[in-house]
Design an enzyme around this catalytic site. Structure first.
Site, PDB file in Angstrom:
ATOM      1  N   LYS A 160      44.728  39.247  31.936  1.00  0.00           N
ATOM      2  CA  LYS A 160      45.816  40.014  32.566  1.00  0.00           C
ATOM      3  C   LYS A 160      47.143  39.351  32.247  1.00  0.00           C
ATOM      4  O   LYS A 160      47.810  38.768  33.110  1.00  0.00           O
ATOM      5  CB  LYS A 160      45.596  40.119  34.081  1.00  0.00           C
ATOM      6  CG  LYS A 160      45.115  41.506  34.481  1.00  0.00           C
ATOM      7  CD  LYS A 160      44.926  41.658  35.952  1.00  0.00           C
ATOM      8  CE  LYS A 160      46.009  42.476  36.615  1.00  0.00           C
ATOM      9  NZ  LYS A 160      46.099  43.877  36.225  1.00  0.00           N
TER      10      LYS A 160
HETATM   11  N1  PMP Z   1      42.744  48.047  33.030  1.00  0.00           N
HETATM   12  C1  PMP Z   1      44.004  47.615  33.050  1.00  0.00           C
HETATM   13  C2  PMP Z   1      44.765  47.540  31.789  1.00  0.00           C
HETATM   14  C3  PMP Z   1      44.585  47.236  34.267  1.00  0.00           C
HETATM   15  O1  PMP Z   1      45.845  46.790  34.301  1.00  0.00           O
HETATM   16  C4  PMP Z   1      43.840  47.345  35.456  1.00  0.00           C
HETATM   17  C5  PMP Z   1      44.471  46.989  36.775  1.00  0.00           C
HETATM   18  N2  PMP Z   1      44.367  45.625  37.034  1.00  0.00           N
HETATM   19  C6  PMP Z   1      42.528  47.791  35.378  1.00  0.00           C
HETATM   20  C7  PMP Z   1      42.011  48.135  34.153  1.00  0.00           C
HETATM   21  C8  PMP Z   1      41.671  47.840  36.599  1.00  0.00           C
HETATM   22  O2  PMP Z   1      41.292  46.542  36.952  1.00  0.00           O
HETATM   23  P1  PMP Z   1      41.002  46.130  38.444  1.00  0.00           P
HETATM   24  O3  PMP Z   1      39.986  47.095  38.955  1.00  0.00           O
HETATM   25  O4  PMP Z   1      40.451  44.766  38.378  1.00  0.00           O
HETATM   26  O5  PMP Z   1      42.280  46.255  39.165  1.00  0.00           O
END
Ligand code: PMP
Length: 316
Positions: A160
């Protein structure tokens, strides 16, 4: 909440008043190129007078993994960060749905060059109100983006990293300019990856299908929760595999999922209507279940919820 922002945030080892956390303007710019973050939600349960943080340990584990890949030093143990977040939400008296954002960034940059890559890290954790849209009838019209999703050997989507979000932002801006609500990106193999800030799932012939973790996606914590709910609680077959673009055009149901997206039904892709263009039955079941589990109305998956202690505070 005071004057539109919470009372406290957490910065480099201590909780402090929001207004005291300042940096010099010249620290802006390059400082966040290598930064990584997490997006976490707390859900308020008015009947129980408690806020529950959804899958906090899992988010902080991924935070640590992201820091590792971008070679940021972990100055604070994960347990300390978890405790800091629980305390912060409680002491901000967040009696509402809240977004929590831990951010780790380079602490030893001079603000003048993008080239260096020291590993000292600084950590900021701040919160703001973010009401859930679950069960409120949100629907999205999606398009396949002309932008390609970043890939593991370019900018790993598993991490991230703030910089990764330029890719999704370009796709999102293009989608908006063309009258769509959300962009779906294909990876460098031309197969479906994910949205700019969410993962994607579809239903075909009663099975829940989602691009696998080698499809250039973030290893989403919501995606994992939904797969487990479908398998364990609803007895639905779940398949992680490569997904092709035209499968979305013929799918019975499509939805985006993630911390911000929660579950957001997609009713058309490239103006092809998905199913009957309404909320599909499996999506509807998952949306209700996710809502109730996150808010602590449904007591299944108790280990996904960290109570912040507002209830005990109210009693005291
Ligand atoms: N893909 C991307 C590119 C994201 O930014 C997110 C949000 N964090 C997600 C998927 C979903 O991930 P999560 O369920 O862990 O929030």
């Amino acid at each position: 909440m005071a004057q539109g922002h919470p009372k406290f945030l957490w910065w480099n080892g201590r909780q402090m008043p929001w207004d005291d956390a300042t940096v010099h303007v010249t620290d802006l710019g390059w400082s966040t190129v290598g930064a990584i973050f997490e997006g976490i939600r707390a859900y308020w349960n008015p009947d129980q007078q408690e806020a529950y943080i959804f899958r906090l340990p899992e988010h902080m584990r991924r935070f640590g993994q992201s820091m590792k890949v971008v070679r940021l030093q972990q100055e604070y143990p994960t347990d300390q960060l978890i405790n800091a977040i629980v305390t912060l939400v409680r002491e901000n008296d967040s009696r509402e749905d809240t977004y929590i954002r831990p951010l780790a960034y380079r602490g030893d940059g001079d603000g003048k060059s993008i080239g260096g890559f020291g590993s000292a890290s600084q950590i900021l954790i701040n919160t703001h109100a973010m009401p859930s849209h679950l069960l409120k009838g949100k629907r999205q019209a999606a398009c396949i983006s002309s932008w390609t999703r970043i890939s593991d050997n370019v900018m790993p989507p598993r991490v991230k990293n703030l910089s990764n979000y330029r890719n999704g932002q370009l796709a999102g801006m293009e989608a908006a300019a063309n009258g769509y609500d959300v962009a779906i990106l294909l990876n460098n193999h031309g197969q479906v990856a994910e949205g700019g800030g969410s993962c994607l799932m579809m239903v075909r012939d009663g099975k829940l299908i989602t691009p696998d973790t080698s499809s250039s996606i973030l290893e989403s914590i919501t995606r994992d929760a939904i797969m487990r709910m479908a398998r364990e609680d609803l007895g639905i077959e779940v398949v992680e595999r490569t997904v092709e673009r035209t499968e979305l055009y013929v799918a019975d149901e499509v939805f985006m999922c993630g911390t911000a997206a929660e579950i957001t039904p997609v009713t058309s892709v490239d103006r092809y209507q998905v199913g009957d263009g309404e909320l599909g039955p499996i999506t509807a079941k998952l949306e209700k279940m996710l809502h109730d589990i996150m808010r602590g109305i449904d007591d299944r998956h108790a280990d996904w919820r960290t109570p912040v202690g507002l209830k005990a505070l109210a009693r005291a």
